[in-house]
Design a protein around this motif. Structure first.
Motif, mmCIF file in Angstrom:
data_model
loop_
_atom_site.group_PDB
_atom_site.id
_atom_site.type_symbol
_atom_site.label_atom_id
_atom_site.label_comp_id
_atom_site.label_asym_id
_atom_site.label_seq_id
_atom_site.Cartn_x
_atom_site.Cartn_y
_atom_site.Cartn_z
ATOM 1 N N GLU A 308 0.818 -1.209 0.000
ATOM 2 C CA GLU A 308 0.000 0.000 0.000
ATOM 3 C C GLU A 308 0.854 1.261 0.000
ATOM 4 N N PHE A 309 2.042 1.181 0.578
ATOM 5 C CA PHE A 309 2.862 2.371 0.754
ATOM 6 C C PHE A 309 4.288 2.115 0.275
ATOM 7 N N GLY A 310 4.876 3.131 -0.321
ATOM 8 C CA GLY A 310 6.290 3.151 -0.630
ATOM 9 C C GLY A 310 6.958 4.197 0.247
ATOM 10 N N VAL A 311 8.003 3.797 0.968
ATOM 11 C CA VAL A 311 8.631 4.663 1.968
ATOM 12 C C VAL A 311 9.990 5.119 1.454
ATOM 13 N N LEU A 312 10.204 6.416 1.490
ATOM 14 C CA LEU A 312 11.489 7.017 1.135
ATOM 15 C C LEU A 312 12.134 7.529 2.415
ATOM 16 N N ASN A 332 19.639 10.859 0.097
ATOM 17 C CA ASN A 332 18.548 11.790 0.388
ATOM 18 C C ASN A 332 18.838 12.713 1.560
ATOM 19 N N ALA A 333 20.109 12.763 2.012
ATOM 20 C CA ALA A 333 20.443 13.687 3.089
ATOM 21 C C ALA A 333 20.410 15.128 2.594
ATOM 22 N N ASP A 334 20.751 15.344 1.330
ATOM 23 C CA ASP A 334 20.658 16.672 0.723
ATOM 24 C C ASP A 334 19.269 16.865 0.124
ATOM 25 N N PRO A 335 18.772 18.095 0.089
ATOM 26 C CA PRO A 335 17.442 18.337 -0.483
ATOM 27 C C PRO A 335 17.373 17.859 -1.931
ATOM 28 N N MET A 336 16.352 17.069 -2.229
ATOM 29 C CA MET A 336 16.178 16.558 -3.590
ATOM 30 C C MET A 336 15.412 17.578 -4.431
ATOM 31 N N SER A 337 15.609 17.510 -5.726
ATOM 32 C CA SER A 337 14.924 18.429 -6.624
ATOM 33 C C SER A 337 13.456 18.032 -6.756
ATOM 34 N N TRP A 338 12.631 18.997 -7.134
ATOM 35 C CA TRP A 338 11.219 18.707 -7.344
ATOM 36 C C TRP A 338 11.026 17.739 -8.496
ATOM 37 N N THR A 339 11.927 17.788 -9.471
ATOM 38 C CA THR A 339 11.827 16.863 -10.599
ATOM 39 C C THR A 339 11.991 15.420 -10.142
ATOM 40 N N TRP A 340 13.010 15.188 -9.300
ATOM 41 C CA TRP A 340 13.252 13.828 -8.808
ATOM 42 C C TRP A 340 12.121 13.368 -7.896
ATOM 43 N N LEU A 341 11.636 14.247 -7.022
ATOM 44 C CA LEU A 341 10.536 13.879 -6.126
ATOM 45 C C LEU A 341 9.268 13.584 -6.921
ATOM 46 N N SER A 342 8.998 14.390 -7.935
ATOM 47 C CA SER A 342 7.821 14.149 -8.770
ATOM 48 C C SER A 342 7.941 12.834 -9.535
ATOM 49 N N THR A 343 9.164 12.501 -9.948
ATOM 50 C CA THR A 343 9.375 11.225 -10.646
ATOM 51 C C THR A 343 9.050 10.043 -9.752
ATOM 52 N N ILE A 344 9.555 10.073 -8.523
ATOM 53 C CA ILE A 344 9.281 8.983 -7.582
ATOM 54 C C ILE A 344 7.797 8.900 -7.270
ATOM 55 N N ASN A 345 7.175 10.061 -7.074
ATOM 56 C CA ASN A 345 5.751 10.077 -6.740
ATOM 57 C C ASN A 345 4.910 9.527 -7.880
#
Length: 399
Positions: A308-312, A332-345
């Protein structure tokens, strides 16, 4: 935590059988005497708990090169998989089923029927052929309509294939097994081949987080040294698992850790804090690398529902100075870009999974005494905060 779809059911007609096979969520069992027994009544009167803990005491061998613990005893493999879905087969996608699949393949060759893998491939080929036939029919219909319009006549459109009535043609149908195969062997010969020729060479691999949870959290796993086959103490296990993520890689277990590597941001500690958090809440936790995340959360297990869930996992330093002095480059210790976060989502949204961002707060070395790292008691200083992230789809979320 509630999922978007509640998880898609799996198993179909085998649901009742799976409920019996996977009835226990953990390897350890609890046994109580009959309620009507005299001893139970006497213990209940005296306030004595007569519940017995049945511990399977499984064994595994530490393998630093693969950062895993190998379980080779088939009995232990069966226990760990059916009671909590721990580990995976090194020759399988999930459940250690290589031997059973090979036996089925041999029986299929001898008995002239398809294995489940061959049936799946046949259905894929048929779906592919259906799409090609439908596209060809649509192209012919468009050409006929255009020609009829130019010539001023009524169009005679070909029949468009439908998924409910389409049947594969003789040319596109997959060849049936046994067309070019030798005569089938009898059951005795197949059984003899299974027993004498087919050796089960598969073993179960536990991640270091799973192994330590079974060893320390449940006390049902004994980890052995790969060279001496001697059981390791809890202190040796605690140090060697951290050292497996050391700055200088080692192919052999190391039971001493240097002061530079004994840190609160050791990758093993950060990931184990999250794993233990969700396991203690009753979730079945598996690797999520297939969907670009660190972990997948199942309500009961892979045979019952899809995850049901994917955990990052996102590490957060309580003291930014610890990050500057760290020898570890945590993901993921450094802030990820919105592009990368949107890709994972988007990847997780396409497979009906809700993305969870698990922020792990790494305690400050200036506030927490350094000697706490010598034992698992240091895990009390970690905290996990969760943020659920969902992809906004305007066409589906107008209400």
């Amino acid at each position: 935590m509630v999922g978007r779809q509640g998880g898609h059911n799996k198993g179909g007609g085998r649901k009742n059988e799976n409920n019996k096979i996977y009835a226990h969520p953990l390897p350890i069992l609890f046994s109580e005497p009959p309620q009507t027994s005299l001893s139970h009544k006497l213990n209940a009167f005296l306030g004595i708990n007569d519940t017995k803990v049945l511990n399977p005491h499984c064994h595994g061998v530490l393998d630093v090169a693969t950062r895993s613990v190998w379980v080779t005893d088939p009995k232990d493999v069966r226990i760990l998989w059916t009671r909590g879905f721990f580990g995976k087969g090194d020759l399988s996608r999930s459940e250690p089923s290589w031997h059973a699949r090979q036996v089925n393949a041999m029986k299929a060759a001898a008995g002239n029927y398809l294995t489940s893998e061959e049936i799946r491939e046949k259905r894929r080929n048929e779906r592919k052929q259906f799409k090609l036939d439908r596209a060809r029919a649509l192209a012919e219909a468009a050409a006929e309509a255009e020609a009829a319009f130019v010539e001023g006549r009524e169009a005679v459109l070909p029949e468009i294939p439908s998924g409910a009535t389409w049947k594969p043609s003789a040319q596109s149908a997959a060849p049936e097994p046994g067309d070019d195969a030798p005569p089938s062997a009898d059951a005795d010969e197949v059984e003899l081949l299974e027993e004498e020729l087919l050796e089960d060479v598969e073993h179960m691999q536990l991640t270091l987080q799973e192994a330590f949870f079974l060893c320390w959290g449940l006390d049902c796993l004994t980890i052995l040294d790969p060279h001496t086959s001697q059981s390791l103490s809890l202190q040796q296990i605690w140090v060697s698992l951290q050292q497996a993520f050391g700055i200088i890689p080692s192919l052999k277990p190391v039971y001493t850790i240097s002061p530079e590597e004994e840190r609160f941001d050791n990758p093993f500690l950060v990931n184990y804090a999250v794993y233990h958090h969700y396991r203690s809440l009753g979730w079945v936790v598996k690797s999520g690398i297939k969907f670009c995340v660190d972990l997948l959360l199942y309500k009961r297990g892979p045979v019952f529902h899809h995850a049901e869930f994917g955990v990052l996992v996102i590490p957060v330093y309580e003291d930014p100075a610890d990050k500057l002095s760290s020898p570890y480059a945590l993901a993921n210790a450094d802030p990820m870009s919105w592009t990368w976060l949107s890709t994972i989502n988007r990847v997780n949204s396409q497979v009906q999974k809700t993305l969870v961002l698990a922020y792990v707060t790494i305690p400050s070395s200036s506030h927490v005494p350094h000697h706490t790292l010598s034992s698992p008691a240091c895990l009390n200083h970690y905290s996990v905060r969760e943020v659920v992230l969902r992809r906004f789809i305007p066409a589906r979320m107008r209400d």
